[in-house]
Design an enzyme around this catalytic site. Structure first.
Site, PDB file in Angstrom:
ATOM      1  N   SER A  41     -24.428 -41.758 -26.958  1.00  0.00           N
ATOM      2  CA  SER A  41     -25.606 -40.919 -27.462  1.00  0.00           C
ATOM      3  C   SER A  41     -24.844 -39.616 -28.665  1.00  0.00           C
ATOM      4  O   SER A  41     -25.853 -38.692 -29.056  1.00  0.00           O
ATOM      5  CB  SER A  41     -25.604 -39.604 -26.563  1.00  0.00           C
ATOM      6  N   TRP A  45     -20.232 -39.583 -32.671  1.00  0.00           N
ATOM      7  CA  TRP A  45     -20.090 -39.098 -34.148  1.00  0.00           C
ATOM      8  C   TRP A  45     -20.012 -37.980 -34.592  1.00  0.00           C
ATOM      9  O   TRP A  45     -19.551 -37.825 -35.187  1.00  0.00           O
ATOM     10  CB  TRP A  45     -21.562 -39.346 -34.268  1.00  0.00           C
ATOM     11  N   HIS A  97     -17.743 -37.587 -21.258  1.00  0.00           N
ATOM     12  CA  HIS A  97     -18.991 -38.224 -20.892  1.00  0.00           C
ATOM     13  C   HIS A  97     -19.710 -37.352 -19.217  1.00  0.00           C
ATOM     14  O   HIS A  97     -20.596 -37.680 -18.478  1.00  0.00           O
ATOM     15  CB  HIS A  97     -19.408 -39.607 -20.033  1.00  0.00           C
ATOM     16  N   ARG A 116     -29.280 -37.506 -27.336  1.00  0.00           N
ATOM     17  CA  ARG A 116     -30.067 -38.646 -27.835  1.00  0.00           C
ATOM     18  C   ARG A 116     -31.461 -39.007 -26.853  1.00  0.00           C
ATOM     19  O   ARG A 116     -31.683 -39.309 -26.020  1.00  0.00           O
ATOM     20  CB  ARG A 116     -29.378 -39.480 -28.328  1.00  0.00           C
ATOM     21  N   ALA A 121     -29.821 -44.465 -26.847  1.00  0.00           N
ATOM     22  CA  ALA A 121     -28.881 -44.310 -26.336  1.00  0.00           C
ATOM     23  C   ALA A 121     -28.862 -45.723 -24.759  1.00  0.00           C
ATOM     24  O   ALA A 121     -27.782 -46.773 -24.969  1.00  0.00           O
ATOM     25  CB  ALA A 121     -29.020 -43.371 -25.021  1.00  0.00           C
TER      26      ALA A 121
END
Length: 326
Positions: A41, A45, A97, A116, A121
């Site tokens: 998700s 990044w 997570h 996301r 995802a």
């Protein structure tokens, strides 16, 4: 520690490859940053964006997954992970997570949470599963987790190979977490829609806390430099628009793919067939090839069973759909 969310109120999230009780081994520091998101998700990044701010440039003191480890993941001894974090002199940023209700909420810590479109995802998770070396994951997991503490054998055989369509149907209809005492069920394949929306929901109800901030994959796609300024403000790190534009060039998907051995997670553990394939394409809408018209209708019925309209608008479109500041 925030008295509204003491340690005893945490949900226990233990799955085949993660255990949120590992957080008990780490002493949090003033200024720590915890980055939380469902799988695929935009967490990596976001780690890259935060790293550019913390180090004021593209260079890292080591692989990103060592500098910013997934603390819950049960393929490295927790003592080793904690020792690495304790030795860090820079501002620490840690990956998880685990949903927010499975973490200790500490007023000294910033919680950066990422969403996301769940369908994108899931597609990304489908491709990631194919890129994963399951034998290597099993070896690492079994070396760390004693036999009597294992939830279930990792990567249990499904009995037959399933098509992507079957995977997505199971993903869409999967169980609602959490069952008593355990946050997630023992999932196979690519997980469930219910788990994704549950995790985003734990952030949504806490989004107005001063140390909780929401970010979205679609917003990164729309204006990466602009989005880099948002965590800078949240974290109290000075950055001009020009500086953000300079730094953002190192966080494009192409740039991260070109440095995959350094930026992709777990590259030092040998769990991927290809580090570069972790950054597959990063697009949106690939899920459409797997959904019939009937499945589209079922999806919209299902999400409205699982989450409120404002969360769903943000989860699927980012701030364009709904601004979480509202």
């Amino acid at each position: 520690m925030n008295s509204e969310h003491p340690m005893t109120d945490r949900v226990v999230y233990r799955s085949l490859m993660a255990d949120n009780l590992r957080w008990d081994a780490l002493q949090l520091r003033d200024g720590d940053i915890i980055i939380s998101a469902p799988s695929k998700s935009g967490l990596t990044w976001t780690q890259r964006l935060v790293s550019l701010l913390v180090f004021d440039g593209p260079d890292l003191p080591g692989p990103l997954s060592t500098v910013s480890p997934w603390l819950d993941q049960t393929i490295r001894p927790i003592e080793e992970v904690v020792a690495t974090l304790d030795a860090q002199q820079h501002r620490r940023f840690i990956k998880t997570h685990t949903p927010l209700d499975g973490l200790v909420l500490d007023d000294r810590v910033s919680y950066i949470c990422v969403g996301r479109d769940p369908r994108d995802a899931a597609v990304s998770m489908l491709y990631q599963s194919a890129n994963m070396n399951e034998d290597r994951m099993r070896i690492l997991h079994e070396a760390v987790v004693p036999f009597h503490e294992r939830i279930a054998p990792p990567f249990a055989e499904l009995g037959h190979a399933r098509s992507p369509t079957e995977e997505f149907r199971d993903w869409m209809e999967g169980p609602n977490p959490p069952p008593p005492g355990i946050g997630f069920t023992h999932l196979k394949g690519i997980g469930t829609l219910a788990n994704i929306l549950h995790q985003l929901g734990t952030v949504w109800v806490r989004r107005h806390l001063p140390n909780v901030a929401l970010f979205h994959y679609a917003d990164y796609q729309a204006d990466l430099a602009g989005e880099l300024l948002r965590p800078a403000r949240v974290l109290g790190i000075a950055a001009t628009r020009d500086r953000a534009r300079d730094l953002a060039q190192y966080a494009t998907l192409d740039a991260m793919r070109s440095r995959a051995s350094e930026i992709a997670p777990n590259t030092t553990d040998g769990i991927w067939h290809s580090d570069e394939r972790f950054f597959r394409r990063g697009g949106s809408g690939d899920w459409q090839q797997f959904f019939t018209e009937a499945e589209h209708l079922r999806y919209y019925h299902r999400i409205n069973q699982l989450a409120p309209p404002d969360l769903l608008a943000w989860a699927h479109e980012g701030r364009r759909g709904y601004d979480p500041a509202n």
